[in-house]
Design a protein around this motif. Structure first.
Motif: not given
Length: 416
Positions: A224, A226, A256, A258, A320, A328, A331
């Motif tokens: 991820h 963020y 992903c 975020i 997301k 965050a 997740h």
């Protein structure tokens, strides 16, 4: 079965002979193999092509399977870099003298024999050999059938060099690319000291659940990034694009993004570079609306439950939207694989909180997760990226594939 058992016996015997090689001999072998990689590049590429013709180009593993002249140069360079590293063996990790005069030393030593089970990644054969030889370990390789022609070509090149140096070629052996060989390796108690699986979560779970030998997990990379409410859009756009598209089939690739809902207006700019690489985005409802007027319709899809917690290994990623850093972090805790996680922020305190709370082997601030790599960490190469917490974590280089033993010296002391 008897043939495989004979192989394990031969590798174990060869591992004891490795202790007689000095650092100079080991380094000379590594440099000679690096030279042979380039000298035999046409042969290696031709055998690799046989594997490639059997795989669909749309398969995410295709890129991992493929060798090129440039990639061979990189592999040879990594091997020379390993040769230049200091030996991890014989280091005095701790020493003291007890009141009774006994002298204690804790020194680094090889594991002995390391088994590696991996899928369609022929470069692993070279990386594992170089790190195992440098650290005094023999190795048993179990590659997948997808890369069998490539792996056999690689081992033949290595063996030819070892023979020139009068070194037992059994210090590295490649098992048949079938399931029986996997089963035998997982249960080679007394011959193999450690198993390291490299590949999909299915492979890693299978090895962990079935091995009778200690296992170091090198987990799947569900990564991820963020983008915090205090993130810089210029840095963010570059980091996101690099983490996603530098090489999509590797475990450190972004899966992903975020984004804080306060920064949704910046989402089109953050994703601008992704358009050129035709990256498919699976966006939640808020992110979808933010991208709908700027991102190509054929590349933008509503996210589903399966979009999160997926290692895409392709030109695809999820987005997301969250309301707070706590969301965050939650997740990432729920969907991450403890591999590599990143925060993009200009707020130092928030970066410190993120790095303190996130449970992952590698945690980044304003840096692409593409750097999770043994060579990039200055380890020369890597034998895998450990996502567990016992013994080793993150990119595993030379030190991570050594153990230790205690050396005790005295002058006739006895215990009352």
């Amino acid at each position: 079965m008897e043939q495989l058992n004979n192989t394990f016996v031969a590798v174990q015997a060869a591992s004891r002979q490795l202790a007689l090689l000095n650092s100079k001999q080991i380094n000379n072998i590594l440099v000679a193999v690096a030279d042979a990689i380039m000298e035999q590049s046409l042969f290696l590429l031709a055998e690799n092509e046989k594997d490639l013709t059997r795989m669909d180009k749309a398969d995410p593993k295709f890129d991992r399977l493929m060798l090129t002249e440039e990639r061979l140069k990189g592999i040879a360079t990594d091997m020379r870099n390993v040769a230049e590293l200091p030996s991890p063996l014989g280091k005095v990790l701790k020493e003291n003298i007890r009141p009774n005069g006994i002298r204690l030393k804790k020194i680094s030593v090889p594991f002995g024999v390391i088994g590696i089970i991996y899928e369609a990644r022929p470069n692993v054969s070279f990386d594992v050999f170089s790190l195992c030889l440098k650290s005094g370990n023999a190795c048993v390789l179990k590659g997948g059938s997808d890369a069998d022609f490539s792996n056999r070509a690689i081992i033949s090149v290595i063996h030819s060099v070892l023979k020139k140096f009068d070194t037992d070629p059994h210090i590295v052996e490649l098992l048949p690319a079938d399931r029986q060989a996997t089963s035998e390796l997982l249960h080679a108690v007394g011959y193999v000291d450690l198993i390291i699986p490299r590949g999909s979560s299915n492979l890693i779970n299978f090895v962990r659940q079935n091995a009778s030998i200690p296992v170091i997990e090198t987990g799947a990379g569900i990564c991820h990034t963020y983008f915090d409410e205090y993130g810089d859009t210029t840095k963010g756009a570059a980091i996101i694009n690099n983490a996603k598209t530098r090489r999509v089939s590797v475990c450190n690739a972004l899966d992903c993004l975020i984004i804080d809902e306060k920064r949704l207006n910046d989402l089109p700019l953050l994703c601008e570079k992704l358009k050129k690489n035709n990256v498919i985005i699976y966006a939640d409802a808020k992110a979808y609306r933010a991208l709908q007027s700027s991102y190509p319709a054929e590349l933008l899809h509503p996210a589903t439950t399966e979009s999160f917690g997926t290692e895409f290994l392709s030109y695809a990623m999820a987005v997301k939207t969250i309301k707070s850093m706590d969301a965050a972090l939650e997740h990432i805790q729920t969907y991450g694989s403890k591999h590599s996680e990143c925060i993009i922020t200009e707020d130092k305190s928030r970066a410190e909180l993120f790095t303190k709370v996130v449970d992952a082997a590698c945690v980044y601030t304003n840096v692409s997760t593409a750097f999770t790599d043994g060579a990039q960490f200055g380890l020369g190469a890597e034998i895998g990226i450990s996502t567990q917490k016992l013994h080793a974590r993150g990119p595993m280089g030379l030190e991570e594939i050594t153990s230790y033993k205690w050396i005790i010296e005295g002058d006739g002391q006895i215990r009352k």
